[in-house]
Scaffold this active site. Structure first.
Site, PDB file in Angstrom:
ATOM      1  N   SER A  39      42.995  -2.108  -6.020  1.00  0.00           N
ATOM      2  CA  SER A  39      41.902  -2.100  -5.040  1.00  0.00           C
ATOM      3  C   SER A  39      42.238  -1.269  -3.804  1.00  0.00           C
ATOM      4  CB  SER A  39      41.550  -3.532  -4.621  1.00  0.00           C
ATOM      5  OG  SER A  39      42.691  -4.204  -4.112  1.00  0.00           O
TER       6      SER A  39
ATOM      7  N   ASP B 121      40.244 -12.055   4.285  1.00  0.00           N
ATOM      8  CA  ASP B 121      40.821 -10.900   3.582  1.00  0.00           C
ATOM      9  C   ASP B 121      41.690 -10.132   4.566  1.00  0.00           C
ATOM     10  OD1 ASP B 121      41.505  -8.610   2.252  1.00  0.00           O
ATOM     11  OD2 ASP B 121      39.461  -8.018   1.719  1.00  0.00           O
TER      12      ASP B 121
ATOM     13  N   HIS C  52      42.790  -5.873   2.304  1.00  0.00           N
ATOM     14  CA  HIS C  52      41.985  -4.658   2.318  1.00  0.00           C
ATOM     15  C   HIS C  52      41.651  -4.269   3.758  1.00  0.00           C
ATOM     16  CE1 HIS C  52      41.283  -6.618  -1.637  1.00  0.00           C
ATOM     17  NE2 HIS C  52      41.538  -5.395  -2.043  1.00  0.00           N
TER      18      HIS C  52
END
Length: 430
Positions: free
Chosen positions: A141, A395, A398
């Site tokens: 990712s 999160d 990211h």
């Protein structure tokens, strides 16, 4: 009658005084002849071009010698080239602005290397370099995160057209930029090598370390430039294979396999991947050249428990010395850099002739200082609209778009500019 010169005084001053007139008599005709061939105005006309060449050479030397890993984050009033509303390729979970993140300060920082300047991203320059080519992002990712940053940066001058997608999970997508006939694609391959991801029937990953993932490997010959990103999936429980042999595992209680951790396996995966690239695209007799970028490990910034509110609560970058690259972050970074250097040595040991160029995009240190750049609770839209819940998922892996990850692509463009400035051409299609 011949006149004979005699010197009663052999001192240097006496000799210069006597010989200087003869030298002038010889130089004046030469100057007159030179001016006849190249008038003064022609020199004046060449001065701007000469200055431009000198300036360009200085830029090339600066790009080649700059250490982009060593620097600090400084305030930037200009902010990003795009925002969360004028770029429609951002993954929903990284669109921090549209999800209601209230503080905007994280958008107004720039990375300033100590040795040189890092220019703002120049979309047209990027498009010109990769005109008529295929750029592929391959990995986990983080590869997707970097790709979406790049798409937003480029879309400020040219609109990408989504031409292909594989299912609803977006594990493979391809965009086309008609203005420059550029294709940009992303391949989901969290191990780069062959692997089976954990699922409801399998509580660990299975990695086969002796061959690359066929999904992207099958299209390798069509790629002109590939950006590889790897790391976080190697932290998960896994069993490792080489051929039909089980090498060991990472965190696999009850399976009766030897615990070997993941560092050596991580290195082996990089080596298999880069050796395959070198063999298939670097040393091949037939085929086009390829450029390879290895993005180093991207650190996370969880503080305390990952599922609690405020897991990455910083609102501005760490200052110099507040947080260093160490422990697992440093080990994962070091492995990627060392494997890139090994490929360079293999190329040099083979006479320096290769269709493959490779560079490490060493972003670990500049990223470790940006604990403020993650979505945090804003991975979901307006997470506190109804008050602070008992459990708020964050999160802290990211990166928000726009955000610090845009800097990765600014540095990548500088690497590409350095490659373009190199004078020795690589072998073309035979």
């Amino acid at each position: 009658m011949v006149t004979k010169l005699t010197f009663k005084d052999n001192s240097p001053h006496f000799l210069i005084k006597k010989l200087l007139p003869f030298a002038l008599y010889a130089i004046i005709p030469l100057l007159l002849f030179r001016l006849y061939i190249h008038p003064i105005h022609s020199f004046k006309e060449q001065v701007p071009r000469i200055k431009e060449q000198v300036s360009e050479q200085k830029k090339i030397v600066e790009i080649a010698s700059c250490d982009y890993t060593n620097g600090n984050w400084v305030h930037d009033k200009l902010g990003p080239l795009y925002n969360g509303t004028n770029c429609n390729t951002i993954k929903e979970g990284q669109n921090c602005i549209s999800h209601g993140r209230p503080d905007m300060g994280f958008l107004y920082w720039r990375w300033k290397p100590k040795q040189c300047n890092l220019p703002r991203f120049q979309p047209l320059q990027f498009l010109n370099i990769l005109s008529n080519k295929h750029l592929a992002f391959v990995g986990d990712s983080m590869a997707r995160n970097q790709l979406e940053s790049l798409l937003c940066l480029i879309s400020s001058v040219s609109t990408p057209v989504l031409v292909c997608r594989d299912g609803d999970d977006n594990k493979f997508r391809k965009w086309h930029f008609p203005s420059h006939n550029l294709n940009v694609s992303v391949f989901w391959s969290p191990f780069l090598v062959k692997g089976v991801e954990k699922n409801v029937n399998l509580n660990h990953n299975k990695l086969f370390l002796d061959s690359i993932d066929g999904r992207w490997g099958g299209e390798l010959d069509d790629m002109d430039m590939v950006v590889l990103s790897l790391g976080h999936w190697y932290l998960h429980p896994a069993v490792y294979y080489e051929g039909n042999t089980i090498l060991g595992c990472h965190y696999c209680p009850g399976l009766n396999h030897t615990e070997i951790g993941f560092y050596d396996v991580f290195r082996k995966a990089w080596r298999t991947t880069l050796d395959t690239l070198l063999r298939r695209r670097g040393n091949g007799i037939v085929g086009k050249p390829i450029d390879v970028i290895v993005t180093t490990f991207s650190p996370s910034h969880f503080e305390g428990e990952w599922d609690k509110a405020g897991a990455c609560p910083k609102k501005e970058p760490f200052k110099a010395g507040e947080r260093e690259v160490e422990g697992m972050d440093e080990e994962m970074r070091r492995i990627g850099v060392e494997e890139v250097e090994m490929v360079k040595r293999k190329i040099n040991n083979n006479g320096g002739s290769s269709k493959l160029r490779i560079e490490a995009l060493d972003i670990t240190r500049l990223s470790v200082m940006r604990g403020d750049g993650h979505p945090g609770p804003y991975m979901h839209a307006f997470p506190f609209a109804n008050g602070v819940g008992e459990r708020v998922q964050n999160d802290c892996v990211h990166w928000c778009l726009p955000g610090p990850i845009d800097t990765w692509n600014e540095i990548m463009l500088e690497v590409m500019k350095r490659w373009e400035a190199q004078t020795q051409p690589r072998s073309q299609v035979s």
